[in-house]
Design a protein around this motif. Sequence first.
Motif, mmCIF file in Angstrom:
data_model
loop_
_atom_site.group_PDB
_atom_site.id
_atom_site.type_symbol
_atom_site.label_atom_id
_atom_site.label_comp_id
_atom_site.label_asym_id
_atom_site.label_seq_id
_atom_site.Cartn_x
_atom_site.Cartn_y
_atom_site.Cartn_z
ATOM 1 N N ALA A 176 -14.388 -76.170 2.675
ATOM 2 C CA ALA A 176 -15.818 -76.430 2.819
ATOM 3 C C ALA A 176 -16.817 -75.019 3.133
ATOM 4 O O ALA A 176 -16.369 -74.305 3.580
ATOM 5 C CB ALA A 176 -16.246 -77.411 3.973
ATOM 6 N N SER A 177 -18.036 -75.074 2.596
ATOM 7 C CA SER A 177 -19.061 -74.122 3.112
ATOM 8 C C SER A 177 -19.672 -74.086 4.256
ATOM 9 O O SER A 177 -19.738 -75.047 5.019
ATOM 10 C CB SER A 177 -20.319 -74.109 2.052
ATOM 11 N N PRO A 178 -19.297 -72.719 4.887
ATOM 12 C CA PRO A 178 -20.135 -72.649 6.426
ATOM 13 C C PRO A 178 -21.828 -72.999 5.950
ATOM 14 O O PRO A 178 -22.100 -72.834 5.011
ATOM 15 C CB PRO A 178 -19.785 -71.446 6.693
ATOM 16 N N HIS B 65 -16.805 -65.410 -6.591
ATOM 17 C CA HIS B 65 -16.790 -64.538 -5.190
ATOM 18 C C HIS B 65 -15.880 -65.743 -4.586
ATOM 19 O O HIS B 65 -14.882 -65.087 -3.650
ATOM 20 C CB HIS B 65 -17.970 -64.065 -4.634
ATOM 21 N N ASN B 66 -16.214 -66.883 -4.567
ATOM 22 C CA ASN B 66 -15.314 -67.971 -3.867
ATOM 23 C C ASN B 66 -13.995 -68.202 -4.368
ATOM 24 O O ASN B 66 -13.019 -68.354 -3.400
ATOM 25 C CB ASN B 66 -16.152 -69.083 -3.655
ATOM 26 N N ILE B 67 -13.801 -67.994 -5.658
ATOM 27 C CA ILE B 67 -12.482 -68.155 -6.166
ATOM 28 C C ILE B 67 -11.400 -66.806 -5.430
ATOM 29 O O ILE B 67 -10.519 -67.051 -5.335
ATOM 30 C CB ILE B 67 -12.423 -68.084 -7.649
ATOM 31 N N LEU B 68 -12.203 -65.683 -5.655
ATOM 32 C CA LEU B 68 -11.466 -64.357 -5.121
ATOM 33 C C LEU B 68 -11.024 -64.702 -3.645
ATOM 34 O O LEU B 68 -9.898 -64.359 -3.191
ATOM 35 C CB LEU B 68 -12.366 -63.268 -5.343
ATOM 36 N N GLY C 42 5.378 -69.591 -8.684
ATOM 37 C CA GLY C 42 5.062 -70.913 -9.357
ATOM 38 C C GLY C 42 3.433 -70.977 -9.656
ATOM 39 O O GLY C 42 2.655 -70.195 -9.108
ATOM 40 N N THR C 43 3.035 -72.102 -10.248
ATOM 41 C CA THR C 43 1.610 -72.280 -10.536
ATOM 42 C C THR C 43 1.351 -73.407 -10.364
ATOM 43 O O THR C 43 2.075 -74.715 -10.113
ATOM 44 C CB THR C 43 1.432 -72.170 -12.133
ATOM 45 N N ALA C 44 0.087 -73.766 -9.618
ATOM 46 C CA ALA C 44 -0.331 -75.338 -9.498
ATOM 47 C C ALA C 44 -2.072 -75.325 -9.915
ATOM 48 O O ALA C 44 -2.786 -74.305 -9.737
ATOM 49 C CB ALA C 44 -0.196 -75.594 -7.817
ATOM 50 N N ARG C 45 -2.297 -76.355 -10.264
ATOM 51 C CA ARG C 45 -3.720 -76.448 -10.675
ATOM 52 C C ARG C 45 -4.753 -77.011 -9.311
ATOM 53 O O ARG C 45 -4.054 -77.674 -8.415
ATOM 54 C CB ARG C 45 -3.916 -77.859 -11.346
ATOM 55 N N VAL C 46 -5.602 -76.091 -9.134
ATOM 56 C CA VAL C 46 -6.446 -76.408 -7.748
ATOM 57 C C VAL C 46 -7.764 -76.943 -8.336
ATOM 58 O O VAL C 46 -8.389 -76.440 -9.038
ATOM 59 C CB VAL C 46 -6.808 -74.914 -7.256
ATOM 60 N N LEU C 47 -8.121 -77.980 -7.292
ATOM 61 C CA LEU C 47 -9.544 -78.485 -7.400
ATOM 62 C C LEU C 47 -10.235 -77.880 -6.226
ATOM 63 O O LEU C 47 -9.951 -78.278 -5.090
ATOM 64 C CB LEU C 47 -9.522 -80.214 -7.609
ATOM 65 N N PHE C 48 -10.958 -77.149 -6.442
ATOM 66 C CA PHE C 48 -11.804 -76.367 -5.471
ATOM 67 C C PHE C 48 -13.072 -76.787 -5.445
ATOM 68 O O PHE C 48 -13.973 -76.605 -6.101
ATOM 69 C CB PHE C 48 -11.555 -74.650 -5.698
ATOM 70 N N PRO C 49 -13.558 -77.130 -3.988
ATOM 71 C CA PRO C 49 -14.819 -77.719 -3.928
ATOM 72 C C PRO C 49 -16.053 -76.577 -3.490
ATOM 73 O O PRO C 49 -17.089 -77.046 -2.932
ATOM 74 C CB PRO C 49 -14.607 -78.554 -2.614
ATOM 75 N N ALA D 117 -10.616 -67.478 -2.152
ATOM 76 C CA ALA D 117 -9.559 -68.409 -2.157
ATOM 77 C C ALA D 117 -8.070 -67.711 -2.725
ATOM 78 O O ALA D 117 -7.031 -67.913 -1.887
ATOM 79 C CB ALA D 117 -9.713 -69.638 -3.203
ATOM 80 N N LEU D 118 -8.289 -66.994 -3.378
ATOM 81 C CA LEU D 118 -6.995 -65.974 -3.789
ATOM 82 C C LEU D 118 -6.488 -65.360 -2.773
ATOM 83 O O LEU D 118 -5.380 -65.082 -2.568
ATOM 84 C CB LEU D 118 -7.049 -65.270 -5.428
ATOM 85 N N ALA D 119 -7.268 -64.634 -1.892
ATOM 86 C CA ALA D 119 -6.957 -63.845 -0.848
ATOM 87 C C ALA D 119 -6.100 -64.948 0.160
ATOM 88 O O ALA D 119 -5.408 -64.352 0.668
ATOM 89 C CB ALA D 119 -8.147 -63.010 -0.146
ATOM 90 N N ALA D 120 -6.682 -65.815 0.266
ATOM 91 C CA ALA D 120 -6.168 -66.903 1.318
ATOM 92 C C ALA D 120 -4.789 -67.438 0.833
ATOM 93 O O ALA D 120 -3.861 -67.563 1.690
ATOM 94 C CB ALA D 120 -7.143 -68.068 1.544
#
Length: 223
Positions: free
Chosen positions: A175-177, A145-148, A133-140, A150-153
């Motif tokens: 959240a960013s470290p 590189h951060n999207i990648l 399936g597919t879902a819209r993500v609101l990513f902070p 997120a995809l790994a997670a």
Amino acid sequence: GHPLTVLNLAKDDSYDVAVLEMGMSTPMNEIARLARITPPELAVELNVLPVHVEHLGSIENVAKAKAELIEGLKPGGTAVLNADDPRVLAMRSLTQGPVMTFGIDDPDADVRAENIAFEGFGDTAFDLVLPAGTARVLFPLNGKHNILNALAAAAVGYTFGMTVNEIAASLRTVASPSQRLERWRGKSGFTVINDSYNSNPAALLSMVKTLVEGGRRASRRIV
């Protein structure tokens, strides 16, 4: 750090899953040793970048060292591989177990981000595409590189049985470290992006791209 973490976990039966980083900086088979201590049921390879080349000699040797994680998988263990990185994708030949791929540029990746929109610093949206399936993500966070990451997670979560909506909801809370794409807002309206921790040339270029994408509305952008 890894062996100490494992020894502490061995004293505590309250956890279900341990997320362990297996790092290396020399050609001394460091990851192979760590994988023998804790053979992973699931191994994630994010990328192969020119880091620690002062010890390893070449990016090819970096790839070889990182591949020890896939070689150290438990029989039948799952490999999660970045399909946008050819050196990482080539590691699929090192395992007989299941392989799940993630990526932005590869349309054949199992887990993908589509319709990416950068609205400003700390404001990214994308469609998370999973086999189920597919879902819209609101990513902070910003940056490819951060999207990648997120995809790994997301691939890991999917492997453990999470739904696409559960994963999308979890990614909203990221959240960013400290000192990694950390934002400082000045009273007069300026923003400082601190991305200094353990940086390398590839990380710096990713930060600059993030500054360009996320700061389109800014009057000045300074690196």
